[in-house]
Structure formats: C-alpha cells, structure tokens
Scaffold this motif. Sequence first.
Motif, PDB file in Angstrom:
ATOM      1  N   LEU A  74       0.828  -1.211   0.000  1.00  0.00           N
ATOM      2  CA  LEU A  74       0.000   0.000   0.000  1.00  0.00           C
ATOM      3  C   LEU A  74       0.861   1.259   0.000  1.00  0.00           C
ATOM      4  O   LEU A  74       0.513   2.259  -0.631  1.00  0.00           O
ATOM      5  CB  LEU A  74      -0.952   0.002   1.204  1.00  0.00           C
TER       6      LEU A  74
ATOM      7  N   ASP B 238       1.043   4.504  -4.748  1.00  0.00           N
ATOM      8  CA  ASP B 238       1.069   5.770  -5.493  1.00  0.00           C
ATOM      9  C   ASP B 238       2.158   5.743  -6.563  1.00  0.00           C
ATOM     10  O   ASP B 238       1.915   6.076  -7.719  1.00  0.00           O
ATOM     11  CB  ASP B 238       1.306   6.957  -4.551  1.00  0.00           C
ATOM     12  N   ASP B 239       3.345   5.353  -6.146  1.00  0.00           N
ATOM     13  CA  ASP B 239       4.459   5.314  -7.093  1.00  0.00           C
ATOM     14  C   ASP B 239       4.244   4.240  -8.161  1.00  0.00           C
ATOM     15  O   ASP B 239       4.647   4.407  -9.313  1.00  0.00           O
ATOM     16  CB  ASP B 239       5.785   5.054  -6.356  1.00  0.00           C
TER      17      ASP B 239
ATOM     18  N   ILE C 117       1.328   3.337  -9.359  1.00  0.00           N
ATOM     19  CA  ILE C 117       0.353   3.907 -10.294  1.00  0.00           C
ATOM     20  C   ILE C 117       1.004   4.958 -11.200  1.00  0.00           C
ATOM     21  O   ILE C 117       0.676   5.072 -12.373  1.00  0.00           O
ATOM     22  CB  ILE C 117      -0.843   4.499  -9.512  1.00  0.00           C
TER      23      ILE C 117
ATOM     24  N   GLU D 298      -7.497  -7.898  -1.338  1.00  0.00           N
ATOM     25  CA  GLU D 298      -7.749  -6.619  -0.688  1.00  0.00           C
ATOM     26  C   GLU D 298      -6.894  -5.492  -1.299  1.00  0.00           C
ATOM     27  O   GLU D 298      -7.384  -4.415  -1.619  1.00  0.00           O
ATOM     28  CB  GLU D 298      -7.460  -6.727   0.806  1.00  0.00           C
TER      29      GLU D 298
ATOM     30  N   ALA E  52      -8.031  -4.648  -4.758  1.00  0.00           N
ATOM     31  CA  ALA E  52      -9.206  -3.771  -4.784  1.00  0.00           C
ATOM     32  C   ALA E  52      -8.782  -2.316  -4.567  1.00  0.00           C
ATOM     33  O   ALA E  52      -9.247  -1.408  -5.252  1.00  0.00           O
ATOM     34  CB  ALA E  52     -10.197  -4.198  -3.716  1.00  0.00           C
ATOM     35  N   GLU E  53      -7.883  -2.135  -3.622  1.00  0.00           N
ATOM     36  CA  GLU E  53      -7.378  -0.791  -3.343  1.00  0.00           C
ATOM     37  C   GLU E  53      -6.676  -0.211  -4.575  1.00  0.00           C
ATOM     38  O   GLU E  53      -6.899   0.940  -4.958  1.00  0.00           O
ATOM     39  CB  GLU E  53      -6.408  -0.855  -2.149  1.00  0.00           C
TER      40      GLU E  53
ATOM     41  N   GLY F 286      -7.147  -1.077  -7.664  1.00  0.00           N
ATOM     42  CA  GLY F 286      -8.145  -0.839  -8.711  1.00  0.00           C
ATOM     43  C   GLY F 286      -8.831   0.507  -8.527  1.00  0.00           C
ATOM     44  O   GLY F 286      -9.008   1.281  -9.467  1.00  0.00           O
TER      45      GLY F 286
END
Lengths: 205, 185
Positions: free
Chosen positions: B7, B11-12, B14, B35, B38-39, B41
């Motif tokens: 998690l 960001d990086d 993406i 899980e 999903a986050e 996505g």
Amino acid sequence: MADSASVNRWTPPHRNDERSIPELVEGFVNDDASAFTELVKRFQRNIYYLAYRILGNHLDADEVVQETFVRIYRRRKEIENVASFTSFLMRIATNFAIDLLRKRKGHGGLNEELDSLSGETQTELSRRVRTPSEMLDDKVTMQEIRKAMDKLAPRQQITILLHDVEGRSKAEVAAIMECTEATVRSNLHIARAKLKQILTKRLSV
Amino acid sequence: MTCRDTLSLLDDFIDDELSPQQAAQVRDHLAACEECRAEYGAMARVKSLLGQSSVPEPPEEYWSEVSAIIQARTVDSVPLIRERVAEEKSGSAQMLMRSAVVFAASAVLLVTTLLISHKRGDQSQSANRQAPVYMSSHLTEQMNHPLSDYLSKQDQDRIAGGTLVIGAPSMVGRYSSLAGISLTY
Ligand SMILES: [Zn+2]
C-alpha cells in the motif's frame, strides 16, 4: 460554452510562430510589448483550463486569466529565466485561484476536517470498500469529480489537478507550488485517498 | 512483500515510478492479495477518471477578446496614463486611470446580459447599474443595429461619458480589479 469533448490537458505552447518561448520571455522582461502579447496568446489557454478546473465556472476562470497576466506584467523584472517564467506564471495563477476559491467557499470547516484524515483512517477506509473498482465505474460523472474535488483542501486540489489531471511532472508541480517533491507526493497521496473515498461513497449512497 | 509495504508503494506504482524490481514485487503481491488489488483498482480508477476530465471550451472569440483586455490593462494603459498626465496636470489619479482603461478597452469588450436584458425590455435592472460595462466597437458595428435598439437613454449617455462600454456575447467577464471600475453583468 461549446463542446466539452476535448480533453484539454496541459501541452507545451505552440512553437510554430516566429519566436521561441525563451526569446519571448527575454523580450518580455526587457519591456518588449509584442513579446508579452505573444506570451499571453500562448499561455492563456493553460491558465484558463487550470482555473476552470479549480473554480468550475467561466467567469472565475476569466478573472484568473486576466489577473494572472496583469500581475506577471507588473512583476516582470522578477523573472530570472525561461524556466522560472512558466512556474512563476502558473504560481501566480494558482495562488490567485486559491484566493478566489477561499472567497467563494468562505471559511469552511469541512476541508479542515478532511485534512485531518490520518493514514490509519485511510487504511480503514480501504478495508470498508469491498469492490471499489466496480463502484467507481463510468457512472462517476465529471460533475461528481468536481464536487469531490471541492472537498479537498486547496493545495491538495491544485496538486492533484496539476499532476493527475494536467499530467505535469512532480518536479514541475513542486516548482509551481514552491514546495519539495516530497510534499507533492504526500499531498497527492492524501488527495487521491480522499477522492477515492468521496467518489466511492457518493456512488454507493 | 506485506500488505503494508504494498500500500505504501501504490502511489508510485500507479505513477510508474518504481524500479522494475519493486514494481514486480508489487505486481506479485497484487496477484495474490484481493484486498490490495481492490485498493489498487480504485486508486488507478480515480487517476484515470481525473486524466479524462475536460473543461468546456469557451467560444473561440473569447481568446482574442481576453488578450485585448489584458493588453488594455497592461501594455496599453501605461503610455496612455503618461500622456494624460502630461496633457492635463490636474485631475485625480482615479479619473486618469479610468479614462485610460476605458479608452484602451474601447477596442474591446462585452456583456451579453446587458444586451439580453435590454432586448427583453428589462429596463429596471440596468437603471440600477452603477458600474461601467464594456463593449467592443467592432462588434457593435457587426451588430448592425443602433445602440438605441438595445440601450436605454441613460446607458447611451453613460457610453458617451465613458462609463459604459459594451461587447461581444462571448465576452462575459468580471473585472473587479480594474482601478476605479467594478463591472456588473
Ligand atoms: Zn495485500
């Protein structure tokens, strides 16, 4: 207001005219009025789109465009080089847009409240969202994105606009916002997490 | 790689800013963990939606009109003020500024609502209007109508006096920062 079909991301201004941006900036700093006029033509769209995205209407975007150029004209002696011109220009625009935004919103408690969302809360949030990608489908309209953006603190909003919407690099965003890239990253993370939360909630209600 | 590690790198991931090795580790974890998937996505969806958002285009004439107004408020306003100062040494700064702005802007300007309200015969609204409004001279000509078709006697007097200028329908704007002038629309 005509079609909204085009995706108006930030693009470097056209270079097909006689003078390059560096030449124009040089001329502008040295009181060449025609250079200023040409710079207005080349950058007015970038400022308008950004301001429209921040403020959501033509009148305010128009005011930002005018005020930005009037201000940079008065402060042209502070421009050191071409790179600083672009970030200086966008900084004047974003700062003025933020001022307008605050004026329009009044002093809101909601943003402060959202600002304090901690990392833990975000993780908790993501746990609650079982199938977020299904919920965040095409039913999320641009208007809903706008409303969600309105709930962000101004600096987070600007950061995500410059980076995710306009596609600027973290270095560029940092220059415009006068902050470090680390701050850009952290604002971006917070903004994305909030948007995800707001948009997902909006759809499930 | 743990969920927590994954998690923190999302960001990086993406933004496509991880090293190939790190990216591969994230991908492996996402493949195995529903899980985190999903986050990921949801975050990727938000970014892609933002990238697609667009702004309504103003009418094409807007760009040349706003350029002209900026010109009037910057480049053109300075020499005009200087000339006036040289000509008539008396007179308040505000009046000088006003005449400079109005003169410069006579090549420009606006206000649909004004025209619309007059077409509708809605005189009361304009009667209360104190602030100057702008209009473009070339656009006025294009309209092929005498001003009396659109404007009350009072507003025509204000045009003659330089406190009212009218312009293109596309050019509806707010000019709160013009010295001594606040425009309504
Ligand atoms: Zn996981």
